[in-house]
Design an enzyme around this catalytic site. Sequence first.
Site, PDB file in Angstrom:
ATOM      1  CD  GLU A  20      52.698  45.627  58.749  1.00  0.00           C
ATOM      2  OE1 GLU A  20      52.579  44.686  57.957  1.00  0.00           O
ATOM      3  OE2 GLU A  20      51.931  45.782  59.725  1.00  0.00           O
TER       4      GLU A  20
ATOM      5  NE  ARG B  14      53.692  49.065  53.101  1.00  0.00           N
ATOM      6  CZ  ARG B  14      54.596  49.470  53.977  1.00  0.00           C
ATOM      7  NH1 ARG B  14      55.340  50.556  53.710  1.00  0.00           N
ATOM      8  NH2 ARG B  14      54.781  48.833  55.123  1.00  0.00           N
TER       9      ARG B  14
ATOM     10  CB  ALA C 139      14.367  38.577  73.575  1.00  0.00           C
TER      11      ALA C 139
ATOM     12  CG  ASN D 168      54.175  44.107  49.359  1.00  0.00           C
ATOM     13  OD1 ASN D 168      53.155  44.719  49.150  1.00  0.00           O
ATOM     14  ND2 ASN D 168      54.592  43.843  50.574  1.00  0.00           N
TER      15      ASN D 168
ATOM     16  CG  HIS E   4      50.528  48.434  56.644  1.00  0.00           C
ATOM     17  ND1 HIS E   4      51.297  48.808  55.571  1.00  0.00           N
ATOM     18  CD2 HIS E   4      50.073  49.590  57.199  1.00  0.00           C
ATOM     19  CE1 HIS E   4      51.333  50.130  55.488  1.00  0.00           C
ATOM     20  NE2 HIS E   4      50.594  50.636  56.449  1.00  0.00           N
TER      21      HIS E   4
ATOM     22  NE  ARG F 290      49.287  42.737  52.915  1.00  0.00           N
ATOM     23  CZ  ARG F 290      50.182  41.801  52.588  1.00  0.00           C
ATOM     24  NH1 ARG F 290      49.792  40.544  52.446  1.00  0.00           N
ATOM     25  NH2 ARG F 290      51.446  42.120  52.373  1.00  0.00           N
ATOM     26  CG  HIS F 291      49.900  48.228  51.212  1.00  0.00           C
ATOM     27  ND1 HIS F 291      50.689  47.506  50.309  1.00  0.00           N
ATOM     28  CD2 HIS F 291      50.293  47.816  52.436  1.00  0.00           C
ATOM     29  CE1 HIS F 291      51.530  46.755  50.968  1.00  0.00           C
ATOM     30  NE2 HIS F 291      51.311  46.905  52.253  1.00  0.00           N
TER      31      HIS F 291
END
Length: 619
Positions: free
Chosen positions: A497, A476, A219, A431, A563, A424-425
């Site tokens: 990214e 972003r 422990a 995108n 990202h 993510r942004h």
Amino acid sequence: MGNALFKLNEGKEVLECKVQVETEMLSPIDLAASWRAHQEYFQPSRVRGTHDVTINPGLEGRAKNGFASGLELDLDKYVVPTPNMGSGVVYAASLTENPRSLLQTGSSSNNDTTKDILHNSTKGDSSLNHYVNTMKSTIGGHASSLEEQRAMFVDRGVGSPNFARPTMETFSMSNFKLDSESKGMPAAEGAVAAAAVADQMYGPKEDRKLAIVLVGLPARGKTFTAAKLTRYLRWLGHETKHFNVGKYRRLKHGTNQTADFFRGDNREGVEARNEVAALAMEDMLSWMQEGGQVGIFDATNSTRIRRNMLMKMAEGKCKIIFLETLCNDQDVLERNIRLKVQQSPDYAEQTDFEAGVQDFKERLTYYEKVYEPVEEGSYIKMIDMVSGKGGQLKINDISGYLPGRIVFFLVNCHLTPRPILLTRHGESMDNVRGRIGGDSSLSEAGELYSRKLASFVEKRLKSERTASIWTSTLQRTILTAHPIIGFPKIQWRALDEINAGVCDGMTYDEIKKSKPEEYESRRKDKLRYRYPRGESYLDVIQRLEPVIIELERQRAPVVVIAHQAVLRALYAYFADKPLEEVPNIEIPLHTIIEIQMGVAGVQEKRYKLMDAIHPTAGL
Ligand SMILES: Nc1ncnc2c1ncn2[C@@H]1O[C@H](COP(=O)(O)OP(=O)(O)OP(=O)(O)O)[C@@H](O)[C@H]1O
Ligand SMILES: O=P(O)(O)OC[C@H]1O[C@](O)(CO)[C@@H](O)[C@@H]1O
């Protein structure tokens, strides 16, 4: 050398732009394609010039954007299923290596060394010798040559075919055998790779194989620490395995031993425990012969005689560093004991919880009677490291690349419970267009998400005034963080990214058409593939290591707005995902992955605040 002159007629004004690129790979067509993409979508950044660190910005975020996000008060309405980490806590020891010889029939080997060592350490016993004879799987004679091959070159990314692999002719060092066919390249990159090559060139065999041998009373967090260290080293690309002797004992002797089994004067119990310890050590050394690099040997190893047995077995095969966990906080120990009785298979059939706690405490007293703290060899003592403040490490005779990184990792770890929110942004203009990389701003949906996220953070962290918001340096993520107020914001270049190099700004279809060999290389090995003038996932992992260390060190919540590729790598660390899986982990847009760090290890919860409006988004 590529030269190009671009003229842009902006009304009366003619913009001229001379482009000169040092490349043998970027054809004028490529250049025109990326220039067109740039022109078509270029928008001046709306965040350029913001400081890397902003502390407690004013209310402009709220006044300007308001919270037109209309989040429900009850955040649990946004909870969505977690893909695999589950909400239940799995007992860490159960996830460790299975005994080879206990699971393989017919495999036996008379390992005289082990028999002698065991005999000396436990005064020999017929059942013991019998047991030794059933021990251990065969050791592949070929392994050492395979192991030699593995460590010699690091695959610097399978990238463009233009990067020729070194051949025997170009490589002068005679003691390396080039094995260009096999995929037996270490899955390592950057610092890890450089160290691997250096160890191969200069380090004696023993240094290249490392055994971290846990020491500590029950422990004290040995298994917890062993599992965490295994996760970290694997994530960096080191071949690492966790061997838990308690699991071997349970498989060999069952799960219902009472405290008496652990008495120091119980000869049968001592022999049984040494047998399974030797078996686990044999398995670990066999695995190292077959190419394993770091073995985490998890047991109490509470006496010098036991530790000497292990050192004798490891002689000439690997370097041993003892990792002792010490805890003087009685409240922590009481909590640990209760957690053990809740989780350990040793008490799975115990219907009376308090009776289980008493039995575990009795077991503890037996260990305390014989316990000898580590004073010998290379060791790291973790002393009261639970809270992350006031604890310390004491080290002795520690040197080399990997031991140094292990010390740095352990000194930054603690158990103070806190959430790490990964997201993510918001959906970006690229995108929507299916274009990779770039530095585009947010779409309308992405801006709506940024407001919903601000509302979520306000509710989820309202009592946490020391939380912080981490973004990349790309607009972003900074724009996604903008509506969040009241928390310091920090921009990390390391969170940018994955760099798509010459493919930046292109769609996957454009890459497939204009660079079929790159597209195919990446499809075949997305983990190691490096974009020309860009990065591989292994590169991304290496540059994220300082972020992981800082996330471990933090005692307050952190919101990481980053990202897809970067979050795949960060999530893989917390979820202990194999490196090969990293490039394809699902990280959906507009979803918050909450990693809960705490005394029971890592748990996950997910909140989906909204859908990505455009079907192609989030590619
Ligand atoms: N460095 C530490 N010091 C004290 N407690 C810790 C430490 N690290 C983790 N813990 C806590 O100790 C609890 C029990 O840890 P763990 O099961 O790893 O103990 P152990 O030493 O392996 O016990 P055993 O020897 O009985 O297997 C964990 O759930 C965790 O909350
Ligand atoms: O490794 P994959 O699957 O291409 O994902 C990484 C890509 O995801 C994105 O973040 C969004 O498409 C790109 O900018 C990046 O190149």
